[in-house]
Scaffold this active site. Structure first.
Site, PDB file in Angstrom:
ATOM      1  CD  GLN A 196      -3.165   0.529   0.257  1.00  0.00           C
ATOM      2  OE1 GLN A 196      -3.637  -0.586   0.370  1.00  0.00           O
ATOM      3  NE2 GLN A 196      -3.606   1.382  -0.653  1.00  0.00           N
ATOM      4  CE  LYS A 255      -5.344  -3.673   2.804  1.00  0.00           C
ATOM      5  NZ  LYS A 255      -5.675  -2.901   1.578  1.00  0.00           N
ATOM      6  N   GLY A 312     -12.362   0.355   3.108  1.00  0.00           N
ATOM      7  CA  GLY A 312     -12.835  -1.018   3.036  1.00  0.00           C
ATOM      8  C   GLY A 312     -11.800  -1.934   2.408  1.00  0.00           C
ATOM      9  CG  ASP A 313      -8.833  -5.178   1.895  1.00  0.00           C
ATOM     10  OD1 ASP A 313      -8.751  -6.398   2.061  1.00  0.00           O
ATOM     11  OD2 ASP A 313      -8.099  -4.542   1.117  1.00  0.00           O
TER      12      ASP A 313
END
Length: 443
Positions: free
Chosen positions: A110, A125, A164-165
């Site tokens: 990321q 994360k 979100g993920d």
């Protein structure tokens, strides 16, 4: 032994049980060595050792009460990896597989992905081993409220802005945001992927899938080809896969597969986007339900779609879902492009095999950056108390994906690896973070 090899060895010794993190770090560090050779000051400053070590890791318990009145306890995480370029930014993953190794790999990826967007965002994360599948809305709400009761201490609009993920969709973001607002008595741009009625951005839901297809278009144009008429195999059935299907078909491609963790569907007539949305978003069902109303479609239990004949493969599900055997099948069946819509869905040996056999390969940190790019645009809209039209956001997304492609292509060419987008994306993302870290001193 060069600088990157020494750091990889140190990581292997220190974190030998964190296989996903070692895999991601090794892939990145191996490719950035030419930049390290060109900048010996990085080694003197211990820059890579600092880059691969998260700035902060928060681990906490998440107690909640199920519908039977029984207390359940999950583990929550937030890995705040690097803030050199801006506030930490990265998703919250809710899935039984979540562990520290996976979140560290995602946080490192990321960091470089956010760098490629050119927006002022650091990398992070988080998540939990909680599984929202099969849970009632009330259970999910109670979990999210408990999760936020701890996370609220560590996030903020200028500190860390989660998104979100996997497992964290509109429902979960809504509950998390409601809890944050209650705990802080503030309405802030502290979560992205929010509903349109309370600060969300148009095109955010579509962004990762659309962005991956926009990146694919750049690759095709590089080879003087067009997406129209191309056959595409896609894995996954969540937001990324759904909107990759939609955009690819709008542009004239023929998408023939989608999948979930139980198997995949092959539809020779082209995947029906509306049916896919009905099954996955409305009914929250399994992909096998698709064949009930599509008589020519076939469902393959416990299999992945990479044995189907296609021009383009887009793995959009999860990490390491496309292995060496799958890569061999794709090459044998004539695939010429692989575009990662998920984070590190292709194993290292599969990536190497594909590239050695002439497949034009796009890594996830570049190709799936559309989601976090649009999250950055959502943050901008919230700060300005504005809402841009779908067309405005989509145009900005298209420009960002074009620029990411150009940055990766140009960096690969500059360092003698023309056409290698894995190399180029890693170098381009790394250099921007490295410059910021050097400017800010040893901290």
């Amino acid at each position: 032994m060069n600088y990157s090899q020494r750091v990889i060895k140190q990581l292997q010794e220190r974190y030998k049980d964190e296989s996903e993190f070692i895999q991601a770090a090794s892939e990145i560090l191996t490719t950035i060595q030419p930049a390290l050779d060109a900048h010996p000051e990085y080694e003197r400053a211990g820059l890579v050792e600092r880059l691969v070590e998260p700035e902060r890791i928060i681990i906490f318990r998440v107690p909640w009460v199920d519908d039977e009145g029984k207390v359940q306890v999950n583990r929550g995480y937030r890995v705040q990896f690097n803030s050199a370029l801006g506030p930490y930014k990265g998703g919250i993953r809710l899935h039984p597989s979540v562990n520290l190794s996976i979140l560290k790999f995602l946080g490192l990826e990321q960091t470089l992905k956010n760098s490629l967007t050119t927006l002022p965002m650091g990398g992070a994360k988080g998540g939990s081993d909680f599984d929202p599948k099969g849970k009632s809305d009330s259970e999910v709400m109670r979990f999210c409220q408990s999760f936020m009761a701890e996370l609220v201490r560590h996030i903020g609009p200028d500190t860390d802005v989660p998104a979100g993920d996997i497992g964290t969709g509109a429902r979960e973001i809504g509950y998390l945001f409601g809890a944050y607002k209650k705990f802080t008595n503030k309405w802030q741009s502290v979560l992205t992927g929010k509903g349109l009625s309370y600060g969300g951005s148009l095109a955010r839901t579509e962004a990762t899938g659309f962005g991956a297809v926009y990146f694919l278009e750049n690759m095709l144009h590089q080879k003087n080809e067009d997406i129209k008429g191309k056959t595409i195999a896609i894995s996954g059935a969540g937001n990324v896969a759904q909107y990759a299907v939609k955009k690819a078909e709008e542009l004239g491609a023929h998408v023939v597969t989608v999948s979930d963790s139980n198997g995949y569907v092959y539809d020779p007539n082209g995947v029906d986007f509306d049916a896919l949305v009905q099954i996955k978003q409305v009914e929250r069902g399994r992909i096998k339900e698709y064949v009930k109303d599509h008589r020519d479609a076939q469902y393959h239990e416990n299999e992945r779609p990479w044995g189907e004949k296609c021009d383009i493969a887009m793995p959009c599900a999860t990490q390491n879902e496309l292995d060496l055997d799958d890569a061999r099948k794709l090459v044998a069946n004539g695939a010429k492009y692989v575009v990662e819509g998920a984070n590190m869905p292709t194993t290292t040996d599969a990536t190497e095999y594909l590239q050695k056999n002439g497949v034009f390969f796009a890594p996830g940190k570049a190709a799936n950056a559309g989601g976090v790019a649009t999250s950055g645009l959502e943050m901008s809209q919230n700060h300005e108390h504005l809402s841009w039209s779908f067309e405005e956001v989509d145009d900005k997304l298209h420009d960002i994906m074009n620029n990411i492609y150009k940055s990766a292509w140009d960096a690969a060419k500059q360092y003698g690896h023309e056409g290698d987008l894995v190399f180029g994306a890693n170098i381009a993302g790394f250099l921007k973070v490295a410059d910021a870290m050097m400017a800010q001193g040893i901290c």
